[in-house]
Design an enzyme around this catalytic site. Structure first.
Site, mmCIF file in Angstrom:
data_model
loop_
_atom_site.group_PDB
_atom_site.id
_atom_site.type_symbol
_atom_site.label_atom_id
_atom_site.label_comp_id
_atom_site.label_asym_id
_atom_site.label_seq_id
_atom_site.Cartn_x
_atom_site.Cartn_y
_atom_site.Cartn_z
ATOM 1 N N ASP A 150 -7.891 1.140 3.750
ATOM 2 C CA ASP A 150 -9.354 1.230 3.715
ATOM 3 C C ASP A 150 -9.961 -0.085 4.201
ATOM 4 O OD1 ASP A 150 -9.869 3.905 2.346
ATOM 5 O OD2 ASP A 150 -8.553 2.954 0.876
ATOM 6 N N ASP A 165 -2.952 -3.032 5.005
ATOM 7 C CA ASP A 165 -3.889 -2.328 4.140
ATOM 8 C C ASP A 165 -4.473 -1.131 4.906
ATOM 9 O OD1 ASP A 165 -5.438 -1.875 1.855
ATOM 10 O OD2 ASP A 165 -7.086 -3.102 2.610
#
Length: 256
Positions: A9, A7
């Site tokens: 953010d 991922d």
């Protein structure tokens, strides 16, 4: 060979601020020859823009084909004959639709589909037009329903906040395509092999996605949305940050 699906953010950066040690962790994965894929529910940027941001913030060379976004997941579920598409969102959605030859419209009365993602210039008029199109029968697609996303200043409203507004005003619930849902998983599975690790910061997206793919393993990091002591953690491993997660993944891989 292992593949790591990472991922962005809350794992590598918050806003434009690098999370400490994330650059070192990514470089060690690259040096180890790990297949590296970045999967994000953030629909605002194109794969080219995401790759450029990773290079700028973390100093790691990344190619656009290593990026999978919820905008691409949305486009993968729409055929050209379904449109035109009314977009509540930013360039990432528009580019994904354009790449797949899907027509867009600014006239809500003609919309066959409404796609809603994170929209940082959301207006009352845009919300009203999208809601009217959905109420009139247009297909309603959410890139994701994350209520917040992490920034350097703290948690900001996410796409889920915009989706909830359209759902409330139209009286209809959306089809959701980003993590942890099948359209996003399909895109990822088309790229990775069988030995897959997912590193993320959200229980309800990253970790839930792994729970739906029996051969994948998950590492939850605590630099984003999820904090130490949060209940309901369903992850194979929990680490403080990406650098520590990389230590774990490489150690397990070496012992296999």
């Amino acid at each position: 060979m292992i593949d790591v699906v990472c991922d962005l953010d809350g794992v590598i950066y918050r806003g434009d601020t690098l999370i400490s040690g994330a650059d070192d962790g990514l470089n060690r994965l690259v040096s180890a020859g790990v297949g590296l894929l970045f999967a994000t529910n953030n629909s605002t940027r194109t794969p080219d823009e995401v790759a450029a941001k990773i290079r700028s913030v973390a100093g790691v060379e990344v190619a656009p084909h290593q990026i999978v976004t919820s905008s691409q997941a949305a486009a993968s579920t729409i055929s050209p004959s379904d449109g035109p598409v009314f977009v509540v969102g930013e360039q990432g959605i528009r580019e994904a639709l354009n790449s797949d030859g899907i027509e867009m419209t600014r006239a809500h009365q003609s919309a066959g589909v409404v796609v809603v993602g994170l929209c940082r210039d959301l207006s009352y008029t845009l919300l009203s037009d999208a809601s009217n199109a959905v109420r009139a029968g247009a297909r309603f697609i959410a890139t994701n329903t994350d209520p917040t996303f992490p920034t350097a200043e703290g948690l900001a409203p996410g796409a889920g906040s915009m989706v909830a507004a359209v759902a409330a005003a139209s009286g209809r619930e959306p089809e959701t395509v980003g993590k942890p849902h099948l359209p996003m998983r399909d895109l990822i599975r088309a790229i990775v092999g069988s030995n897959v690790w997912v590193i993320g910061d959200r229980i309800d997206t990253d970790m839930e996605m792994v729970s739906l793919e029996p051969t994948w393993r998950s590492v939850l990091v605590l630099t984003g949305v999820t904090a130490q002591g949060d209940t309901g953690v369903d992850a194979d491993y929990v680490t403080s940050d990406l650098a520590t997660a990389v230590d774990l993944v490489l150690d397990v891989a070496q012992r296999q």
